[in-house]
Scaffold this motif. Structure first.
Motif, mmCIF file in Angstrom:
data_model
loop_
_atom_site.group_PDB
_atom_site.id
_atom_site.type_symbol
_atom_site.label_atom_id
_atom_site.label_comp_id
_atom_site.label_asym_id
_atom_site.label_seq_id
_atom_site.Cartn_x
_atom_site.Cartn_y
_atom_site.Cartn_z
ATOM 1 N N GLU A 97 0.859 -1.180 0.000
ATOM 2 C CA GLU A 97 0.000 0.000 0.000
ATOM 3 C C GLU A 97 0.902 1.239 0.000
ATOM 4 O O GLU A 97 1.561 1.540 0.996
ATOM 5 C CB GLU A 97 -0.903 -0.005 1.243
ATOM 6 N N MET A 98 0.922 1.938 -1.117
ATOM 7 C CA MET A 98 1.829 3.072 -1.268
ATOM 8 C C MET A 98 1.115 4.262 -1.875
ATOM 9 O O MET A 98 0.098 4.117 -2.545
ATOM 10 C CB MET A 98 3.030 2.698 -2.139
ATOM 11 N N LYS A 99 1.708 5.435 -1.645
ATOM 12 C CA LYS A 99 1.172 6.673 -2.179
ATOM 13 C C LYS A 99 2.310 7.459 -2.812
ATOM 14 O O LYS A 99 3.339 7.693 -2.189
ATOM 15 C CB LYS A 99 0.518 7.505 -1.070
ATOM 16 N N ASP A 100 2.131 7.872 -4.057
ATOM 17 C CA ASP A 100 3.138 8.653 -4.767
ATOM 18 C C ASP A 100 3.010 10.124 -4.369
ATOM 19 O O ASP A 100 1.985 10.764 -4.607
ATOM 20 C CB ASP A 100 2.942 8.493 -6.276
ATOM 21 N N LEU A 101 4.052 10.657 -3.755
ATOM 22 C CA LEU A 101 4.050 12.049 -3.301
ATOM 23 C C LEU A 101 4.687 12.999 -4.308
ATOM 24 O O LEU A 101 4.897 14.168 -4.003
ATOM 25 C CB LEU A 101 4.788 12.159 -1.963
ATOM 26 N N GLY A 102 5.012 12.505 -5.507
ATOM 27 C CA GLY A 102 5.568 13.379 -6.541
ATOM 28 C C GLY A 102 7.059 13.593 -6.376
ATOM 29 O O GLY A 102 7.763 12.792 -5.762
ATOM 30 N N ASP A 103 7.551 14.687 -6.940
ATOM 31 C CA ASP A 103 8.976 15.002 -6.873
ATOM 32 C C ASP A 103 9.422 15.205 -5.432
ATOM 33 O O ASP A 103 8.684 15.747 -4.604
ATOM 34 C CB ASP A 103 9.290 16.263 -7.682
ATOM 35 N N LEU A 104 10.642 14.782 -5.153
ATOM 36 C CA LEU A 104 11.192 14.872 -3.808
ATOM 37 C C LEU A 104 11.383 16.335 -3.408
ATOM 38 O O LEU A 104 12.009 17.115 -4.121
ATOM 39 C CB LEU A 104 12.534 14.135 -3.742
ATOM 40 N N LYS A 105 10.832 16.699 -2.257
ATOM 41 C CA LYS A 105 10.973 18.061 -1.734
ATOM 42 C C LYS A 105 11.545 18.089 -0.321
ATOM 43 O O LYS A 105 12.234 19.048 0.031
ATOM 44 C CB LYS A 105 9.601 18.755 -1.733
ATOM 45 N N TYR A 106 11.261 17.064 0.468
ATOM 46 C CA TYR A 106 11.714 17.049 1.858
ATOM 47 C C TYR A 106 11.914 15.605 2.280
ATOM 48 O O TYR A 106 11.000 14.793 2.166
ATOM 49 C CB TYR A 106 10.674 17.737 2.748
ATOM 50 N N PHE A 107 13.117 15.278 2.751
ATOM 51 C CA PHE A 107 13.421 13.894 3.114
ATOM 52 C C PHE A 107 14.494 13.904 4.194
ATOM 53 O O PHE A 107 15.566 14.481 4.009
ATOM 54 C CB PHE A 107 13.901 13.116 1.888
ATOM 55 N N LEU A 108 14.198 13.294 5.326
ATOM 56 C CA LEU A 108 15.131 13.216 6.442
ATOM 57 C C LEU A 108 15.654 14.593 6.831
ATOM 58 O O LEU A 108 16.847 14.801 7.031
ATOM 59 C CB LEU A 108 16.301 12.276 6.109
ATOM 60 N N ARG A 109 14.732 15.573 6.896
ATOM 61 C CA ARG A 109 15.042 16.954 7.258
ATOM 62 C C ARG A 109 15.953 17.646 6.241
ATOM 63 O O ARG A 109 16.612 18.626 6.562
ATOM 64 C CB ARG A 109 15.672 17.023 8.653
ATOM 65 N N ILE A 110 15.985 17.127 5.035
ATOM 66 C CA ILE A 110 16.758 17.743 3.947
ATOM 67 C C ILE A 110 15.773 18.334 2.955
ATOM 68 O O ILE A 110 14.883 17.642 2.467
ATOM 69 C CB ILE A 110 17.653 16.706 3.247
ATOM 70 N N GLU A 111 15.931 19.616 2.660
ATOM 71 C CA GLU A 111 15.065 20.306 1.717
ATOM 72 C C GLU A 111 15.682 20.250 0.320
ATOM 73 O O GLU A 111 16.874 20.500 0.154
ATOM 74 C CB GLU A 111 14.869 21.759 2.162
ATOM 75 N N VAL A 112 14.869 19.915 -0.666
ATOM 76 C CA VAL A 112 15.331 19.741 -2.043
ATOM 77 C C VAL A 112 14.627 20.755 -2.934
ATOM 78 O O VAL A 112 13.397 20.819 -2.966
ATOM 79 C CB VAL A 112 15.046 18.311 -2.549
ATOM 80 N N ALA A 113 15.424 21.549 -3.648
ATOM 81 C CA ALA A 113 14.886 22.545 -4.578
ATOM 82 C C ALA A 113 15.492 22.299 -5.951
ATOM 83 O O ALA A 113 16.691 22.032 -6.069
ATOM 84 C CB ALA A 113 15.206 23.958 -4.103
ATOM 85 N N ARG A 114 14.654 22.391 -6.986
ATOM 86 C CA ARG A 114 15.094 22.129 -8.356
ATOM 87 C C ARG A 114 15.047 23.393 -9.203
ATOM 88 O O ARG A 114 14.230 24.282 -8.974
ATOM 89 C CB ARG A 114 14.210 21.058 -9.011
ATOM 90 N N SER A 115 15.932 23.440 -10.195
ATOM 91 C CA SER A 115 15.946 24.516 -11.187
ATOM 92 C C SER A 115 16.477 23.940 -12.484
ATOM 93 O O SER A 115 16.838 22.758 -12.562
ATOM 94 C CB SER A 115 16.813 25.688 -10.710
ATOM 95 N N ILE A 116 16.553 24.772 -13.501
ATOM 96 C CA ILE A 116 17.047 24.289 -14.795
ATOM 97 C C ILE A 116 18.547 24.000 -14.747
ATOM 98 O O ILE A 116 19.079 23.311 -15.621
ATOM 99 C CB ILE A 116 16.741 25.317 -15.907
ATOM 100 N N THR A 117 19.232 24.508 -13.734
ATOM 101 C CA THR A 117 20.681 24.300 -13.638
ATOM 102 C C THR A 117 21.061 23.095 -12.799
ATOM 103 O O THR A 117 22.177 22.585 -12.911
ATOM 104 C CB THR A 117 21.361 25.544 -13.045
ATOM 105 N N GLY A 118 20.151 22.625 -11.930
ATOM 106 C CA GLY A 118 20.491 21.478 -11.096
ATOM 107 C C GLY A 118 19.600 21.370 -9.884
ATOM 108 O O GLY A 118 18.459 21.827 -9.876
ATOM 109 N N ILE A 119 20.146 20.771 -8.830
ATOM 110 C CA ILE A 119 19.420 20.504 -7.587
ATOM 111 C C ILE A 119 20.162 21.155 -6.430
ATOM 112 O O ILE A 119 21.392 21.107 -6.359
ATOM 113 C CB ILE A 119 19.276 18.986 -7.341
#
Length: 261
Positions: A97-119
């Motif tokens: 039983e799983m739920k897709d939360l989309g692109d990674l934004k927050y994991f183990l207190r790490i914030e992830v931001a994306r742009s055209i240049t990278g992560i």
């Protein structure tokens, strides 16, 4: 224990028991049983379990690579094979039983931001929570994380500080240093005194916290580069420790121009 609802077992028989066929939350063996079931499913789907990190799984098809990492019941899937990622998500949804939360934004207190240049990876919320917990949010920030030519050592004549609190703060700073290499040296210094911390050591920890306040949103940028050249640097001071005259060494490694260790 009471019999489950709608259980048709004869309740007048003595010494009857129920056999548990599925591990539930709250049981000590449930995490191991769940991960064993998950590992078996991943291997059946053609993935290889990492020998270094047992919670990581990989599948390679020529130049295409799909990677999965699991932490408790949170899963991150990445790679350069979009089709394989969709197949994996569909397969796991059928198995669990799983739920897709989309692109990674927050994991183990790490914030992830994306742009055209990278992560970009940062821990701004983690830093602000740490400053709030320690009461340092209202203090004035400093521009350097440690004094130049410091002489920190194990001095038995100094006034001791709260050992448990010191160890907890240093542990939180060690986790933060993975995304903040600018404080890595200072954190390595204060971590040498976790067994017998003194007031001077705690003052250095407070200085690191005040330094973090100056720019809590600093982090690491992973840019899009075509090459995967590995470049490493290392250096060491010479007998820099005041206590035992040992040297302190340091290193960092780039892969494709991005800092990884």
């Amino acid at each position: 224990m009471d019999f489950p609802p709608r259980c048709n077992l004869a309740r007048d028989k003595e010494n009857q028991v129920c056999k548990l066929r599925k591990s539930l939350y709250g049981l000590k063996q449930s995490p191991r049983a769940w991960f064993g079931r998950f590992t078996e499913s991943m291997k059946n789907f053609g993935y290889i379990q990492s020998n270094a990190y047992h919670t990581s799984f990989f599948k390679r098809d020529g130049r295409r690579l799909t990677a999965l990492i699991v932490y408790v019941d949170d899963i991150v899937v990445t790679g350069n094979d979009t089709g394989e990622q969709l197949k994996l998500q569909k397969y796991l949804s059928q198995e669990f039983e799983m739920k897709d939360l989309g692109d990674l934004k927050y994991f183990l207190r790490i914030e992830v931001a994306r742009s055209i240049t990278g992560i970009f990876l940062s821990q701004r919320k983690y830093v602000l929570d740490l400053l709030t917990e320690t009461g340092m949010l209202g203090y004035k920030h400093v521009d350097t994380f440690i004094k130049i030519n410091h002489k920190l050592c194990e001095d038995m004549d100094q006034e001791p500080t709260n050992k448990e609190q010191y160890q907890r703060l240093v542990g939180m700073l060690i986790y933060l240093a993975h995304r903040r290499p600018d404080i890595a040296y200072a954190v390595s210094v204060v971590s040498q005194f976790i067994h017998s911390p003194c007031v001077s050591h705690r003052n250095t920890v407070d200085r690191i916290l005040r330094y973090l306040k100056s720019a809590p949103g600093k982090g690491l940028t992973f840019s899009k580069n075509r090459d995967l050249e590995v470049v490493g640097y290392t250096d060491a001071d010479w007998a820099g420790s005041v206590t035992d005259r040992r040297s302190t060494s340091g290193y960092f490694t780039f892969v494709g121009g991005n800092l990884v260790t």
